[in-house]
Design an enzyme around this catalytic site. Structure first.
Site: not given
Ligand code: GLU
Length: 473
Positions: A246-248
Site C-alpha cells: 500500500s501507499k504507506r
C-alpha cells in the site's frame, strides 16, 4: 495446436496505474507476446462516479512507459470495439434482454427498503441472499427496476485455475445478483463477461481478489451460451511487512518510478519476478521473459516486494544501457536540477564514468550535475574545511602546471600532477582534497584525474583558478 491466446487488461480508471495492476498487465502481455496472441486493453469505466479521463490517460502513460503495447483498445480501436464500457451500454442492454427472454434473468422492482426488510427478517442477516422474490413476477419494463441474474441454487461451480489449481464453489453461496442498474449501467461481473464474450477473450489473467467473482461469471458465460475462458488468478503483491502493498509501505504508482528515475525495463524485470520464477535466474532481458513466461511457474501465494532487489536490478540495467542512450535518458533529470547546457561529448564522458555507481537516472543526474553547473557552487562546509589560503595557492599553482598537458586524459594528467608534487616536495593529500572541492564542489567524487579529463583543460583550469571567488552555499 491451440490457437494463439486472446487476453485483456481491464483496468478501472479510478486512479493511477498501480504496481499490482502493472504486474497483471505485464503477465497478460508476456503470455500473449510469447504465443503470437492478442493483448486487448479495455477500460472498465462503468462506475461513472469514480472513473475519470485523467486516470485513463495516466494508465495509458504507465503502460506505454513500461513498453506494454496493446493490439486493441480505446485509443487504437480494433475489430471488437468500442473498448470503453461507457460506450457499450447498448450491448449490455441487449445481452440482458436476451437473458430475460430466456428466463435466465429477470426484472426486479424490490426497493432498498424492501431488501432491508427482508434482510432483517432473515435468520442470519449477515448471510442474507436475495431470495428471488421477483423471479416469477414478470415486472413490466416501464416499472423502475434492476435486472437480476438467475443463479443455480444447488450443485457447484468450478474451474481449473492456471495458477491456483482446481477451485469449486457451492452454488448455494451465490445469489441472484444484480447485473444491470435502473440507469442501464452494468454491474462489474456482467459487464466484464459480456465484454469478454464480445472480445473473444480466452484467457482471463487478473488479481486473485477476483476469485470470488469467477463462479458468478462462469454462470453468466454459460447463460450467454459461451464456453468460459481459462482463468489465471495472480496472488497479490505483499509489502516488505508481508501485508498488502500500500501507499504507506512504499511507492505504488508506476509513473512515480519513472519520475524517480528507474528504467522501465528494471521495473518490468522486477515485476515479472514477483510471483514468477525461472530457476534462480533474476536478470532477464525482455526477449527472455517473453520466451520463458508461463503459468506453471507462477506461485500460488503472495509475492513479496523487495525494494533492495529493485535497486539492484535498476543499477544492473543502467550499467547495461549504452552510454549515448543513457545520456539521452538522463538529460531531463539534469534539466530538473537546473542544468541546461551539457556539451554532448562531455555529457557522455560523465555518464560513462558515473554509470557504474548509480541506481537510478536521478542519482546519475545528481552525480554528474557538477560537471555542467555554471557557476559551480561549492559546498560551504567543504570549502571552509579544505580551501584555506595555502590550499588556494597550491590549487592555483597546480592549474599552472596542467596548462600544457596533452592530451588532457587521465594518464598524462596524473603524470603532470606527480611532477608538480615532486617539484614542490608535496604529498598528494596536500592538494587532492582541495582540488576536488574546487572542481566538484564537494568532498566526494569519482577519481580526480577522471573528473579533470571530463571537465577538459579549460574547465579544469577555470575551476582551479576560480576557487578563490567561487560562490559557496
Ligand atoms: N476492472 C477490474 C479491476 O480493475 C478488472 C477485473 C478483471 O480483470 O476482470 O479490478
Amino acid at each position: 495446436m491451440a490457437s494463439p491466446p486472446v487476453v485483456r487488461f481491464a483496468p478501472s480508471p479510478t486512479g493511477y496505474l498501480h504496481i499490482g495492476g502493472a504486474r497483471t498487465a505485464l503477465y497478460n502481455w508476456l503470455y500473449a507476446r510469447g504465443r503470437g496472441g492478442r493483448f486487448v486493453l479495455r477500460i472498465e469505466d462503468s462506475d461513472q462516479e469514480r472513473s475519470t479521463p485523467e486516470s485513463e490517460v495516466a494508465i495509458f502513460e504507465g503502460l506505454r512507459w513500461l513498453g506494454l503495447d496493446w493490439d486493441e483498445g480505446p485509443d487504437v480501436g480494433g475489430p471488437h470495439g468500442p473498448y470503453r464500457q461507457s460506450e457499450r451500454l447498448e450491448r449490455y442492454r441487449q445481452a440482458a434482454d436476451r437473458l430475460i427472454a430466456e428466463r435466465k434473468a429477470y426484472r426486479c422492482s424490490c426497493t432498498a427498503e424492501d431488501l432491508a426488510r427482508m434482510r432483517s427478517a432473515s435468520p442470519d442477516p449477515r448471510a442474507f441472499r436475495y431470495p428471488g422474490v421477483c423471479r416469477d413476477r414478470a415486472v413490466p419494463a416501464d416499472v423502475r427496476h434492476v435486472v437480476r441474474f438467475v443463479m443455480p441454487a444447488t450443485g457447484t461451480t468450478g474451474w481449473d485455475d492456471l495458477v491456483k489449481g482446481r477451485i469449486e464453489v457451492a452454488n448455494e453461496t451465490l445469489q441472484d445478483e444484480v447485473i444491470l442498474r435502473p440507469n442501464g449501467l452494468p454491474l462489474y461481473n456482467f459487464g466484464a463477461v459480456v465484454d469478454d464474450v464480445d472480445m473473444e477473450i480466452d484467457h482471463v489473467i487478473r488479481g486473485d481478489d477476483h476469485v470470488v467473482n469467477t463462479p458468478r461469471q462462469i454462470q453468466m458465460f454459460r447463460a450467454l451460451g459461451r464456453p468460459e475462458p481459462r482463468f489465471a488468478h495472480l496472488p497479490m503483491i505483499l509489502g516488505e511487512d508481508k501485508k498488502k502493498l500500500s501507499k504507506r509501505t512504499g511507492t505504488v504508482s508506476v509513473l512515480q518510478y519513472r519520475d524517480d528515475g528507474y528504467l522501465p525495463h528494471a521495473l518490468v524485470n522486477f515485476l515479472a519476478r514477483i510471483g514468477w520464477s525461472h530457476g534462480d535466474q533474476e536478470i532477464f532481458t525482455l526477449g527472455e521473459l517473453v520466451a520463458k513466461f508461463d503459468f506453471d511457474a507462477v506461485s500460488a501465494s503472495g509475492g513479496v516486494w523487495n525494494a533492495k532487489k529493485l535497486d539492484w536490478l535498476s543499477s544492473h540495467w543502467i550499467r547495461q544501457t549504452p552510454v549515448p542512450g543513457l545520456a539521452d535518458l538522463v538529460l531531463p533529470f539534469l534539466g530538473s536540477l537546473g542544468v541546461a547546457d551539457c556539451p554532448r561529448e562531455r555529457l557522455e564522458a560523465a555518464v560513462a564514468l558515473q554509470r557504474e555507481r548509480a541506481k537510478t537516472l536521478k542519482e546519475l543526474a545528481s552525480g554528474i550535475a557538477f560537471y555542467f553547473q555554471r557557476p559551480l557552487v561549492l559546498e560551504a562546509k567543504a570549502a571552509e574545511k579544505t580551501l584555506d589560503a595555502d590550499a588556494l595557492a597550491r590549487v592555483e599553482a597546480l592549474a599552472q602546471s596542467l596548462e600544457l598537458v596533452a592530451p588532457f586524459d587521465p594518464g598524462p594528467i596524473e603524470a603532470a600532477v606527480a611532477e608538480f608534487l615532486r617539484s614542490r616536495g608535496l604529498e598528494l593529500k596536500a592538494v587532492a582534497q582541495a582540488a576536488r572541492v574546487a572542481l566538484t564542489g564537494r568532498t566526494q567524487s569519482p577519481g580526480l584525474y577522471d573528473v579533470m579529463s571530463v571537465l577538459g583543460r579549460d574547465g579544469t583550469l577555470a575551476r582551479l583558478r576560480g576557487a578563490r571567488t567561487a560562490p559557496r552555499g
